[in-house]
Design an enzyme around this catalytic site. Structure first.
Site, PDB file in Angstrom:
ATOM      1  N   ASP A 118      -6.704  -8.534   5.624  1.00  0.00           N
ATOM      2  CA  ASP A 118      -7.824  -9.110   6.373  1.00  0.00           C
ATOM      3  C   ASP A 118      -9.118  -8.662   5.700  1.00  0.00           C
ATOM      4  OD1 ASP A 118      -8.230  -6.508   7.136  1.00  0.00           O
ATOM      5  OD2 ASP A 118      -7.711  -6.810   9.251  1.00  0.00           O
ATOM      6  N   HIS A 166       0.847  -1.190   0.000  1.00  0.00           N
ATOM      7  CA  HIS A 166       0.000   0.000   0.000  1.00  0.00           C
ATOM      8  C   HIS A 166       0.888   1.247   0.000  1.00  0.00           C
ATOM      9  CE1 HIS A 166      -3.540   2.421   0.777  1.00  0.00           C
ATOM     10  NE2 HIS A 166      -2.822   3.090   1.670  1.00  0.00           N
TER      11      HIS A 166
HETATM   12  C1  GRF Z   1       1.610   0.694  -6.065  1.00  0.00           C
HETATM   13  O1  GRF Z   1       1.887   1.965  -5.548  1.00  0.00           O
HETATM   14  C2  GRF Z   1       0.646  -0.048  -5.188  1.00  0.00           C
HETATM   15  O2  GRF Z   1       0.864   0.121  -3.832  1.00  0.00           O
HETATM   16  C3  GRF Z   1      -0.637   0.620  -5.586  1.00  0.00           C
HETATM   17  O3  GRF Z   1      -0.558   0.651  -6.996  1.00  0.00           O
HETATM   18  C4  GRF Z   1       0.797   0.788  -7.368  1.00  0.00           C
HETATM   19  C5  GRF Z   1       1.125  -0.311  -8.329  1.00  0.00           C
HETATM   20  O4  GRF Z   1       2.141   0.055  -9.212  1.00  0.00           O
HETATM   21  N1  GRF Z   1      -1.795   0.004  -5.041  1.00  0.00           N
HETATM   22  P1  GRF Z   1       2.597  -0.903 -10.398  1.00  0.00           P
HETATM   23  O5  GRF Z   1       1.385  -1.227 -11.262  1.00  0.00           O
HETATM   24  O6  GRF Z   1       3.175  -2.157  -9.795  1.00  0.00           O
HETATM   25  O7  GRF Z   1       3.630  -0.116 -11.144  1.00  0.00           O
END
Ligand code: GRF
Length: 188
Positions: free
Chosen positions: A136, A104
């Protein structure tokens, strides 16, 4: 250790995992990359590395999609499911049945949800970061496994900040999967 990666977009986090496996830095087998988006670049990235790819497009009936995803993941028999830029909430049954981690782009519990980077900027925060956590039944509420801080500069845009966070996320997700291997292996 068998891992399945779930991703919806560009897949630069998935690529970091793929590269670490290819170089021998991460001793796991990626048994599948699954996307809900048929055109997601992550599918091409995985295909280039001869990793099996699967598309599970969202359905009108959400519980049909939940069942399709669960049946597919079950067939791949993963020890760990890695949600890396997967922009869907996973069903309660799914997260209680499989071991799932998520990356995240914020320092949870701050800025949960789909707009974490934008929300950190608009709150005027001076620091944000990335979190790897167990998934979760809630939205970004699971136990935190690892975090990294990223400073926000006054001239950051959402794009510039997200890219700096993602640079950190790529290393963090690989290091976190590596750190989980002994525990997951001893459960088997
Ligand atoms: C990351 O920042 C992830 O945490 C978020 O979306 C982005 C994904 O990047 N939920 P990528 O598609 O792997 O370049």
């Amino acid at each position: 250790m068998r891992i399945v990666i779930l991703a919806s977009g560009t897949g630069s986090l998935a690529q970091a995992i793929i590269d670490s496996v290819a170089s021998g830095d991460l001793e796991v087998e990626i048994v599948g990359v699954i996307s809900d988006q048929p055109d997601a670049m992550v599918l091409q990235r995985a295909g280039k590395s001869e990793i099996k790819t699967f598309i599970v497009p969202m359905k009108a009936n959400r519980s049909d999609w939940d069942r399709d995803l669960s049946t597919l993941v079950e067939s791949l028999k993963p020890d760990l499911v890695v949600s890396a830029g997967f922009m869907r909430i996973l069903a309660p049954d799914f997260v209680s049945h499989f071991r799932v981690i998520n990356s995240h782009p914020a320092l949870l519990p701050n800025f949960p949800g789909a707009h974490a980077v934008r929300d950190a900027l608009s709150a005027g925060a001076t620091q944000t970061g990335a979190t790897i956590h167990w998934v979760d039944k809630g939205v970004d509420t699971g136990k935190v496994i690892a975090q990294v801080r990223v400073d926000i500069s006054s001239d950051d845009t959402q794009e510039s900040l997200h890219e700096r966070i993602k640079i950190q996320e790529r290393g963090l997700i690989v290091a976190t999967i590596r750190s989980l291997i002994p525990g997951l292996e001893s459960e088997n």
